[in-house]
Design a protein around this motif. Structure first.
Motif, short mmCIF file in Angstrom:
data_model
loop_
_atom_site.label_atom_id
_atom_site.label_comp_id
_atom_site.label_asym_id
_atom_site.label_seq_id
_atom_site.Cartn_x
_atom_site.Cartn_y
_atom_site.Cartn_z
N LEU A 75 0.83 -1.21 0.00
CA LEU A 75 0.00 0.00 0.00
C LEU A 75 0.86 1.26 0.00
N GLY A 76 2.16 1.10 -0.20
CA GLY A 76 3.07 2.25 -0.26
C GLY A 76 3.04 3.06 1.02
N GLN A 77 2.91 2.39 2.16
CA GLN A 77 2.75 3.11 3.43
C GLN A 77 4.08 3.61 3.99
N HIS A 78 4.46 4.79 3.51
CA HIS A 78 5.64 5.49 4.03
C HIS A 78 5.10 6.78 4.64
N TYR A 79 5.06 6.82 5.96
CA TYR A 79 4.41 7.94 6.65
C TYR A 79 5.33 9.14 6.79
N MET A 80 4.75 10.31 6.63
CA MET A 80 5.50 11.57 6.74
C MET A 80 5.73 11.91 8.20
N GLY A 105 -5.17 8.84 0.58
CA GLY A 105 -4.34 8.10 1.53
C GLY A 105 -3.92 8.92 2.73
N PRO A 106 -4.85 9.26 3.64
CA PRO A 106 -4.49 10.07 4.81
C PRO A 106 -3.59 9.35 5.80
N GLY A 107 -3.57 8.02 5.78
CA GLY A 107 -2.70 7.27 6.71
C GLY A 107 -3.03 7.61 8.15
N VAL A 125 -9.70 9.78 1.05
CA VAL A 125 -9.99 8.46 0.50
C VAL A 125 -8.84 7.52 0.86
N GLU A 126 -9.13 6.53 1.69
CA GLU A 126 -8.08 5.65 2.22
C GLU A 126 -8.46 4.19 1.92
N LYS A 127 -7.53 3.47 1.31
CA LYS A 127 -7.82 2.08 0.92
C LYS A 127 -7.74 1.13 2.12
N ASP A 151 -10.51 2.49 -2.78
CA ASP A 151 -9.32 2.60 -3.62
C ASP A 151 -9.54 3.82 -4.52
N ILE A 152 -8.64 4.79 -4.44
CA ILE A 152 -8.85 6.03 -5.18
C ILE A 152 -8.97 5.79 -6.69
N ASN A 180 0.06 12.94 -0.13
CA ASN A 180 1.31 12.18 -0.14
C ASN A 180 0.90 10.78 -0.57
N PRO A 182 0.97 6.87 -2.47
CA PRO A 182 1.90 5.75 -2.68
C PRO A 182 2.52 5.90 -4.07
#
Ligand SMILES: C[S@@+](CC[C@H](N)C(=O)[O-])C[C@H]1O[C@@H](n2cnc3c(N)ncnc32)[C@H](O)[C@@H]1O
Length: 340
Positions: A75-80, A105-107, A125-127, A151-152, A180, A182
Motif C-alpha cells: 500500500l506504499g505506506q511510508h508515513y510523513m 491516503g491520509p494514513g 480516501v483511504e484504501k 481505492d482512489i 502524499n 503511494p
C-alpha cells in the motif's frame, strides 16, 4: 537558527517492523537515540508554537500500534514524519479557510491535520480500512472531515465531490487535491485527476523524485520525453516545487521524493482537438516506436506523403520523430491528419 529550521533538518532513522510492534523497543545506537530525542524536542517545540499535535516519529509509531498495524509495502505506506513538509504541501496548494480538499491516503492523518487546521473541509480516501478508521476517530470532533474507505483508482470522485460541493455551499470555488500518495499509483492518479479541471483548480502531490522530474522537467529531444508529458501539458501547468529527502518518511523508502503542483486548466482552455481520445491515441502511436519517423509510425492514419505534407506545413521536417514535437505541434499535426 530558529527552532523550526532545526526541525526541517531533522532526519529519522529507519526502524524494523518487529521493533515497531515491540512495546519495549529501544533504539540500537546512542546516536540514534539522540536523533530521536531531538525529534521529540523539536516536535514539542513546534506543537507549543502552533498548538498542533505533532506527527513525529513517536506519534506515528503510537498511532500505528494503537491499531496493531505495521506499514504495508503493497500500500506504499511510508508515513510523513516532518510536519513542516506537510505545511509546505498545503502551502504549495494555497489552502485557505473554506477550501474543499480531496486527500488521497491520509494514513495516520499528519497531512489531514494540517489541512483541517488551515480551515479546509477534507474528503479523505483511504484504501486501508484500519487507517481509515484511525483517521476518522482522530478527527471525529472536527466536523470537517469525511473519510471514504475506497481505492482512489476505482473511486467515483465526481459524484462524491459534487455531493460535497452542494452540501458545503462552495459552488463558486473549485476543490483541490493535496496528497502524499503511494509511489506505485502515481501515474493512475495523474491520469485520473488532471482531466478534472472542471472541478479541481490544482493537484499537489508528493511523488517519487524521479517521477516528479520525468513529469515536469523532461524536455524535447530527450529519451525521457514521453506521451505522459504531452498529457500533463495538455491538461495542466506543472511545477516542480521542492525535493523531500527519504529520511523524512517512516519506514524510509529507497528513493527521495519531491512535491509537484499541477495547476489544472479549465476545459475551455484545453488545446482544441476534434476528439481527445483520438488525439492521445495518435500521440501514443507516435511514441510506440520512438525511433521511427512519424511518416512511418502514423501510417495507419494516413499515407506517408500526407504526414510529410502536414509536418512541413507546420514548420517541421518531413523526417521528424515524436520526441521533436511539442504539445502544440502534436495538436496541429493531429488536426491535419485525423479522420474524425
Ligand atoms: C505514502 S502513505 C501517506 C500517508 C499519509 N498521508 C502521510 O503523509 O503520512 C500512502 C497512504 O495511501 C494509502 N493508499 C495506498 N493505496 C491507496 C489507494 N489505491 N487508494 C487510497 N489510498 C491508498 C495507504 O494506505 C497510506 O495510508
Amino acid at each position: 537558527m530558529n527552532p523550526s529550521s532545526l526541525c526541517s533538518l531533522q532526519t529519522f532513522p529507519p526502524i524494523s517492523h518487529s521493533a515497531l510492534l515491540n512495546r519495549h523497543c529501544k533504539p540500537a545506537y546512542d546516536s540514534t537515540a539522540r536523533v530521536r530525542r531531538r525529534a521529540v524536542v523539536c516536535a514539542e517545540r513546534s506543537s507549543r508554537a502552533s498548538t498542533r499535535s505533532a506527527d513525529d516519529y513517536y506519534a506515528t509509531l503510537k498511532a500505528l500500534k494503537s491499531k496493531g498495524r505495521f506499514p504495508r509495502k503493497s500500500l506504499g505506506q511510508h508515513y510523513m514524519l516532518n510536519s513542516e513538509i506537510n505545511d509546505q504541501l498545503a502551502g504549495a496548494a494555497g489552502i485557505e479557510q473554506g477550501d474543499i480538499v480531496l486527500e488521497i491516503g491520509p494514513g495516520t492523518g499528519s497531512l489531514t491535520n494540517v489541512l483541517l487546521n488551515s480551515g479546509a473541509f477534507v474528503l479523505a480516501v483511504e484504501k486501508d480500512k484500519h487507517m481509515a478508521a484511525l483517521v476518522s476517530e482522530r478527527f471525529s470532533s472536527s466536523g470537517k472531515l469525511k473519510v471514504l474507505t475506497e481505492d482512489i483508482v476505482k473511486c467515483h470522485v465526481r459524484s462524491h465531490m459534487s455531493s460535497l460541493v452542494g452540501s458545503t455551499n462552495s459552488e463558486s470555488r473549485k476543490a483541490k487535491v493535496v496528497a502524499n500518495i503511494p509511489f506505485n499509483i502515481s501515474t493512475d492518479v495523474i491520469k485520473l485527476f488532471l482531466p478534472m479541471g472542471d472541478i479541481f483548480s490544482e493537484v499537489v502531490l508528493l511523488l517519487q523524485e524521479e517521477t516528479a522530474v520525468r513529469l515536469v522537467v523532461s524536455s524535447l529531444r530527450t529519451p525521457e520525453y514521453r506521451p505522459i508529458n504531452v498529457f500533463v501539458n495538455f491538461y495542466s501547468e506543472p511545477e516542480y516545487k521542492f525535493k523531500v529527502p527519504r529520511t523524512n518518511f517512516f519506514p524510509q523508502p529507497n528513493v527521495d521524493a519531491a512535491v509537484v503542483s499541477f495547476k489544472l486548466k479549465p476545459p475551455s482552455e484545453y488545446p482544441h482537438v476534434s476528439s481527445t481520445k483520438s488525439f492521445f491515441s495518435t500521440v501514443n502511436s507516435a511514441f510506440n516506436e520512438k525511433r521511427k519517423m512519424l511518416r512511418k509510425s502514423l501510417q495507419h492514419i494516413c499515407t506517408a506523403l500526407e504526414i510529410e505534407e502536414a509536418l512541413t506545413s507546420i514548420g517541421l521536417l518531413a523526417t521528424s520523430r515524436p520526441e521533436e514535437l511539442t504539445l502544440d505541434d502534436f495538436v496541429k499535426l493531429h488536426n491535419m491528419i485525423a479522420k474524425d
